[in-house]
Scaffold this motif. Structure first.
Motif, mmCIF file in Angstrom:
data_model
loop_
_atom_site.group_PDB
_atom_site.id
_atom_site.type_symbol
_atom_site.label_atom_id
_atom_site.label_comp_id
_atom_site.label_asym_id
_atom_site.label_seq_id
_atom_site.Cartn_x
_atom_site.Cartn_y
_atom_site.Cartn_z
ATOM 1 N N GLY A 195 0.831 -1.214 0.000
ATOM 2 C CA GLY A 195 0.000 0.000 0.000
ATOM 3 C C GLY A 195 0.856 1.251 0.000
ATOM 4 O O GLY A 195 0.579 2.225 -0.710
ATOM 5 N N LEU A 200 0.018 5.100 -0.577
ATOM 6 C CA LEU A 200 -0.840 5.346 0.592
ATOM 7 C C LEU A 200 0.018 5.596 1.831
ATOM 8 O O LEU A 200 1.105 5.016 1.975
ATOM 9 N N ALA A 205 -2.664 2.453 4.935
ATOM 10 C CA ALA A 205 -2.408 1.136 4.336
ATOM 11 C C ALA A 205 -2.671 0.038 5.366
ATOM 12 O O ALA A 205 -3.239 -1.014 5.062
#
Ligand SMILES: NC(=O)c1ccc[n+]([C@@H]2O[C@H](COP(=O)([O-])OP(=O)(O)OC[C@H]3O[C@@H](n4cnc5c(N)ncnc54)[C@H](OP(=O)(O)O)[C@@H]3O)[C@@H](O)[C@H]2O)c1
Length: 277
Positions: A195, A200, A205
């Protein structure tokens, strides 16, 4: 709610406390009907502080003292099991559930008083038991009757699901569900890092990765669908999930899982043969 029953738990560590908390939470027994035997004074104080009315002592009491005891759970490290069994034999305990990894039923039966025909059930739990979501297998010993197995099952069901299998299957159980939480934690770590890779923030995440793992597991459990059917249902033709799955298959994730469970099962067998637990 079942009749209150008495239980002795030897070893008030992580697993012992998780069991006690589950048994109290589910009404299996009232706190006053559970005796925890724990060596360590600081740990005894912690347990008493966290669980009102729990009986916490430093040494194994005679089975008939003060509380009628249904049986005893051995929740100490494998190396301490022999000493505990010898004390349990002296105390006159008639029924034992051991959660010690790798310690065989034959060893436990030999360390208890063989003449007293103590019923032994061996279990392989896993760490999600700490939050009441464990997956455990139980195996009856040579002197365990059906009601001893039911008793052991009911104890472990306070912290999750339970299957009954012959002891010969416990290495495989260790490879799958015993070591399995670590495989899932590795996947969680990787998903969080992934992620972050795609932009992110790490806390975001983490929240999304954990939510996905938890939600997917619940969907599997609650619908009763096969994993392959649920996977097909979220894989649209030429879509994003198909692209992601192709990358996972190309990287050998499916085979890695087969190898992981097989390697852990073999390692459990080796440790058993070496008597190292
Ligand atoms: N944690 C897991 O994921 C997991 C999974 C499957 C099976 N198991 C099994 O569960 C068992 C317990 O694991 P755990 O992680 O809960 O261990 P733990 O946190 O070390 O707890 C064991 C406790 O028992 C105490 N103890 C040792 N001998 C004793 C005795 N004779 N009388 C009273 N207390 C005694 C220890 O005290 P001292 O430290 O002072 O000796 C310790 O506080 C192990 O056999 C393990 O193989 C654990």
């Amino acid at each position: 709610m079942a009749e209150p029953r008495g239980l002795m738990v030897i070893g008030g560590g992580k697993m012992g406390e998780a069991l006690v908390a589950g048994l109290i939470r589910t009404g299996w027994a009232s706190p006053g009907a559970i005796v925890v035997v724990e060596h360590d004074q600081a740990r005894r104080d912690e347990l008493s502080g966290r669980h009102d009315a729990l009986v916490v002592v430093g040494t194994i009491p005679a089975a008939t003292q003060s509380i009628p005891l249904d049986g005893a759970v051995i929740a100490v490290k494998p190396a301490d099991v022999e000493a505990v069994c010898r004390e349990l034999a002296r105390a006159g305990v008639r029924r034992v559930l051991s959660i010690a990894a790798g310690v065989t039923i034959a060893s436990i039966e030999s360390w208890l008083d063989p003449a007293a025909a103590v019923a032994v059930v061996r279990a392989m739990p896993n760490t999600p038991a700490l939050v009441g979501a464990g997956a455990a297998a139980i195996s009856p010993g040579s002197k365990a009757a059906p009601d001893d197995v039911s008793w052991a099952r009911s104890v472990l069901e306070a912290v999750g699901s339970v299957v009954e299998l012959p002891e010969s299957a416990l290495d495989a159980v260790t490879g799958l569900s015993g070591s399995g939480p670590a495989y899932v934690f590795l996947m969680a770590e990787a998903l969080i890092d992934a992620g972050v890779l795609v932009g992110l923030a790490r806390p975001v995440a983490r929240e999304l990765a954990l939510g996905t793992l938890l939600g997917s597991a619940r969907l599997l459990a609650e619908t009763g669908e096969e994993p392959s059917a649920l996977r097909a249902a979220v894989t649209s033709p030429g879509g994003t999930t198909a692209a992601g799955l192709r990358a996972l298959e190309a990287a050998g994730v499916r085979n890695a899982m087969l190898e992981a469970v097989a390697a852990a099962t073999e390692r459990s067998r080796q440790l058993g043969r070496a008597g190292a637990g």
